[in-house]
Motif scaffolding. Structure first.
Motif, short mmCIF file in Angstrom:
data_model
loop_
_atom_site.label_atom_id
_atom_site.label_comp_id
_atom_site.label_asym_id
_atom_site.label_seq_id
_atom_site.Cartn_x
_atom_site.Cartn_y
_atom_site.Cartn_z
N VAL A 384 40.02 19.20 1.21
CA VAL A 384 39.90 20.19 0.14
C VAL A 384 41.24 20.31 -0.57
CG1 VAL A 384 38.03 21.49 1.21
CG2 VAL A 384 40.40 22.03 1.81
N PRO A 385 41.25 20.77 -1.82
CA PRO A 385 42.51 20.90 -2.56
C PRO A 385 43.29 22.15 -2.19
CG PRO A 385 40.70 21.52 -3.97
CD PRO A 385 40.08 21.04 -2.69
N PHE A 386 43.35 22.43 -0.89
CA PHE A 386 44.09 23.58 -0.40
C PHE A 386 44.83 23.17 0.87
CE2 PHE A 386 40.30 25.15 -2.53
CZ PHE A 386 40.82 26.06 -3.44
N ARG A 387 45.86 23.91 1.20
CA ARG A 387 46.59 23.65 2.45
C ARG A 387 47.01 24.99 3.06
NH1 ARG A 387 52.26 23.92 1.83
NH2 ARG A 387 52.93 24.07 -0.36
N LEU A 388 47.31 24.93 4.36
CA LEU A 388 47.68 26.12 5.11
C LEU A 388 49.13 26.00 5.50
CD1 LEU A 388 45.53 28.05 7.56
CD2 LEU A 388 47.81 27.43 8.29
N GLN A 389 49.91 27.04 5.20
CA GLN A 389 51.33 27.06 5.56
C GLN A 389 51.56 28.23 6.51
OE1 GLN A 389 54.00 26.72 2.28
NE2 GLN A 389 55.77 27.47 3.41
N TYR A 411 34.36 26.25 -3.06
CA TYR A 411 34.67 25.46 -1.86
C TYR A 411 34.42 26.32 -0.64
CZ TYR A 411 37.18 22.28 -5.00
OH TYR A 411 37.51 21.40 -6.01
N ASN A 412 33.93 25.70 0.40
CA ASN A 412 33.74 26.36 1.69
C ASN A 412 34.86 25.89 2.62
OD1 ASN A 412 31.36 27.78 1.00
ND2 ASN A 412 30.15 25.92 1.32
N LEU A 413 35.78 26.79 2.91
CA LEU A 413 36.94 26.45 3.73
C LEU A 413 36.73 26.96 5.16
CD1 LEU A 413 39.92 27.30 1.34
CD2 LEU A 413 38.58 25.20 1.50
N THR A 414 37.24 26.18 6.11
CA THR A 414 37.15 26.55 7.52
C THR A 414 38.54 26.47 8.14
OG1 THR A 414 34.89 25.70 7.70
CG2 THR A 414 36.12 25.99 9.74
#
Length: 817
Positions: A384-389, A411-414
């Protein structure tokens, strides 16, 4: 309110703001200016926007909030710390805010305790029985007082009044709470006094301190020779978390040397052991075995203290006391807990124009276990076009790619969190990210070029065509309106030709089109969305006006007078003689403007007409007895679907004065006239050049003189000392008719060609020697009369050999001698 501590945590990514406020503040109390402090700490805030950040997490939203208009941290209602945090050493409210520059600000608000509560005892009276044989130093625990305040404002000490036979000693438990023990300071004698009354006072640490009291009633009983005695005054044991009920914890033993009932010992918990501890643990009265009786949870309580007393069954028994401290051993029995900090925990909204690194949500992951069991690692699943910091106390979810709502609107993020226990436990949390629309798409026409064909003479207001543009944006960003771009059609605004419905894109004609005036015209249609600022695009519309057979042919040749033309031909005209050519014009085009000619009435036996070019020719010769006039009705008609025509009456007269010549076709008289004039001019030009060249030959050649001129010239010249011999070849006679002319001008031959009036003279007779002499004679009969009115032209005449004759004259002007 204390000052704020501003700290950087990370390279501009995290800012900590710490504030404190006392409890019991009224609603609306301003705690701090978060906007100003955040800006001082390095936040990039837009000064044009009063609230350039958003609150994504608030642990007590009912108590405090940040004003969106001013950025002030204010209370929403009166804060009671004792109710909010009980007796916790620290009471902190946490808020997380995010700036427009994707920086995070963590706000810690500490609620300071006030000494607004006094200690209180659970009962109004405490009753004790003490044997008269109790020696000085004997201790009996008393029930504790409770104060909702924390820290120094909680219960700090106890006092007994009066202080004669008994004293008090303050003790501290493992959880920090304090209790009192009654200490026997002097020997007791039941026979002297069997009952004592005291007042126990509990004091907190305030200034001045608050206090609470309870009445203590002590009854002195008869002695029992021996009392139970524990092996140790305190015991410390541990029990694993989640130990099942019945699990043995410790077996206590108190000995009593007496026999019978005086030596039989019973075990029990002291009266001030908490109810929760009584639910988790139980003691066997006979054996003193303490076992687990409830669900032990390390996260609920790490340590439990049990006060146990042993008392024999004899009369006037004095109980023995000991303290059992039970430590709970942690087990990895709690999976990580994921908490999404956003406005809506199940739905996060982010603009499709969000830049890389834009924070869309905060994530706080907790694990109630301790040590390695409570250390958690997180990651974001999927492509997905997201990241976790990750940070120390929380994590952020950032935009890590280009977002386009028109391609994908959610978007469905997990999020997956896993601890480091053995075996490891994990947890997942899913949520939806909704991509909100921005006005980033121009309206798009279904085609860039539209064309419509309409017949002329249409009805004003008639529908022509529809244009359509689509904008994939939502709401006003995707609503399209149409308008015509200002332009000119035949020096007239296009708005006088067509109009457009701004909502549907339907285009209508505003006038009746004329193909002969406007065969086609173009204009541009603008499509504009409702965004702010709006985006637009345009398309070209071409209107082709088809010709309709609406123009009647008009006969232009031969010239008509009241629809009639007269033509004269010679009587002796032969067969095929061209009588005339009928010409007609039709402003229509194509078949509507293609004309044909025919004779419909009249003397058609004598004539024929070419259907294409309209030539009328004779088909027979006219005899001597033929009539002198003939009539023909000629019709010119077009080839439209509904044919239109024009007619003319041709009157043909036979004239004997005209010569009959074979006519082989249409003759262009104008062309012949132009050719003739051109030929004459060319011949005249060549002649002028020839004459000029001949007249300017060298004067040194042998000259021929006219006798009269020579004599005249000779008489006015100075005589040379040496006489020249004249031969007969030098003398030429002038014909008599010339010599006897009354009046003559003398001009220079060489000036004839250059004189402006040269062509006005009619050359009468030139002397034969003009080619070799300098003068000639011209007749000026007509010239004198023509130039009589001219003041600037002189005409000099002479008769015979008058001495007053002037010198030679050039262009009418006398030459000096």
């Amino acid at each position: 309110l204390l000052g704020a501590a501003l700290l950087w945590a990370g390279a501009g990514a995290l800012v900590n703001l710490k504030y404190s406020v006392e409890e019991e503040q009224r609603a609306g109390t301003v705690i701090a200016n978060v906007a100003k402090d955040a800006r001082d700490a390095g936040f990039v805030l837009d000064p044009r926007q009063p609230a350039a950040f958003r609150v994504v997490s608030n642990s007590a939203p009912h108590l405090v909030d940040i004003s969106p208009g001013s950025g002030l941290l204010v209370t929403k209602q009166k804060i009671d710390r004792d109710l909010l945090c009980r007796q916790s050493p620290k009471c902190v409210i946490s808020l997380e805010v995010m700036s427009s520059s994707m920086e995070i600000c963590v706000i810690k608000l500490e609620i300071k305790d006030l000494n607004d509560n006094a200690p209180s005892f659970p009962t109004d009276q405490i009753e004790l029985e003490i044997s008269e044989t109790a020696s000085p130093g004997t201790r009996v625990p008393l029930e504790s007082a409770y104060d909702p305040d924390s820290g120094s404002f909680g219960v700090q000490s106890y006092e007994i009044t009066p202080n004669d036979l008994f004293g008090l000693e303050t003790k501290t438990r493992g959880d920090g709470s304090r209790f009192a023990e009654l200490v026997v300071e002097k020997s007791l004698d039941r026979e002297t006094q069997s009952h004592y009354s005291y007042v126990i006072t509990a004091l907190d640490g305030g200034d001045p301190p608050n206090f609470g009291t309870v009445e203590l009633s002590i009854r002195v009983i008869d002695s029992n020779d021996n009392n139970p005695l524990f092996e140790e005054p305190a015991y410390t044991v541990s029990v694993p978390e989640n130990a099942p009920p019945g699990t043995p914890v410790i077996r206590l033993n108190a000995s009593d040397p007496d026999e019978g009932t005086n030596g039989q010992v019973l075990y029990s918990f002291h009266s001030y052991v908490s109810e929760r501890a009584r639910e988790l643990f139980q003691i066997d009265p006979q054996s003193g075995l303490i076992t687990v009786s409830g669900a032990i949870d390390y996260e609920e309580g790490h340590v439990y203290e049990l006060d146990v007393q042993a008392k024999d069954l004899g009369p006037n028994s004095i109980p023995a006391h000991c303290k059992v401290t039970i430590s709970v051993q942690d087990a990895n029995d709690n999976p990580p807990l994921i908490n999404l900090l956003s406005v809506n925990s199940e739905l996060v909204e982010v603009s499709e124009n969000a830049p890389l690194g834009y924070v869309i949500a905060l994530v706080r992951v907790s694990d109630r276990d301790s040590g390695a069991n409570g250390r958690v690692q997180c990651k974001l699943l999927g492509n997905v076009p997201f990241r976790l910091q990750e940070y120390e106390s929380f994590s952020t979810i950032l935009v890590d790619g280009r977002l386009d709502r028109e391609q994908r609107d959610q978007y469905n993020l997990t999020i997956q969190a896993r601890d480091n226990g053995i075996p490891s436990l994990q947890a997942t949390k899913s949520f939806t990210v909704k991509i909100t629309d921005e006005n980033d798409n121009h309206p798009h026409f279904s085609k860039p070029y539209y064309q419509v064909i309409v017949q002329e003479n249409n009805t004003p207001g008639a529908y022509l065509l529809s244009v359509s543009a689509r904008d994939p944006d939502l709401g006003l960003n995707g609503s399209v309106s149409y308008q015509i771009v200002p332009s000119q059609v035949r020096d007239m605004p296009v708005f006088t030709y067509v109009s457009i419905n701004p909502n549907s894109g339907d285009i209508y004609a505003l006038r009746s089109f004329n193909h002969e005036q406007t065969k086609a015209f173009e204009f541009k249609v603008l499509a504009k969305d409702g965004g702010n600022p709006s985006l637009q695009s345009n398309a070209t519309v071409r209107v082709i006006v088809l010709d309709v057979n609406d123009n009647t042919p008009v006969i232009t040749a031969p010239p008509l007078v009241n629809g009639t033309a007269e033509v004269y031909i010679p009587r002796n005209a032969g067969v095929g003689y061209l009588v005339t050519v009928v010409k007609a014009d039709d402003y229509d085009e194509g078949e509507n403007g293609r004309l044909s000619y025919e004779m419909v009435e009249g003397d058609r036996g004598f004539f024929e007409i070419d259907q294409v070019n309209g030539e009328i020719r004779t088909t027979r010769a006219f005899g001597e007895n033929a009539k002198t006039a003939y009539e023909l009705i000629v019709v010119a008609h077009d080839h439209g679907k509904t044919s239109l025509s024009a007619s003319a009456l041709i009157l043909i007269y036979l004239s004997p004065a005209l010569d009959a010549q074979e006519s082989i076709g249409s003759v262009n008289l104008s062309l012949i006239f132009i050719i003739a004039l051109g030929s004459i001019a060319a011949i005249l030009f060549v002649t002028m050049i020839f004459v000029a060249v001949k007249c300017k030959r060298d004067n040194k050649e042998i000259r021929t003189y006219n006798c009269r001129i020579a004599e005249y010239s000779y008489g006015h010249q100075k005589k040379s000392s040496k006489k020249k011999k004249i031969s007969k070849n030098d003398i030429r006679l002038v014909p008599r008719d010339v010599e006897e002319t009354d009046k003559m001008n003398v001009v220079s031959c060489s000036s004839l060609t250059s004189s402006l009036n040269y062509f006005d003279y009619h050359q009468q007779t030139l002397p034969l020697g003009c080619r070799r002499s300098e003068s000639t004679f011209l007749n000026v009969e007509s010239q004198n009369s023509r130039n009589a009115g001219s003041n600037h032209i002189y005409h000099h005449t002479f008769t015979g050999q008058s001495p007053q004759q002037p010198d030679l004259i050039i262009n009418g002007m006398p030459l000096p001698e």
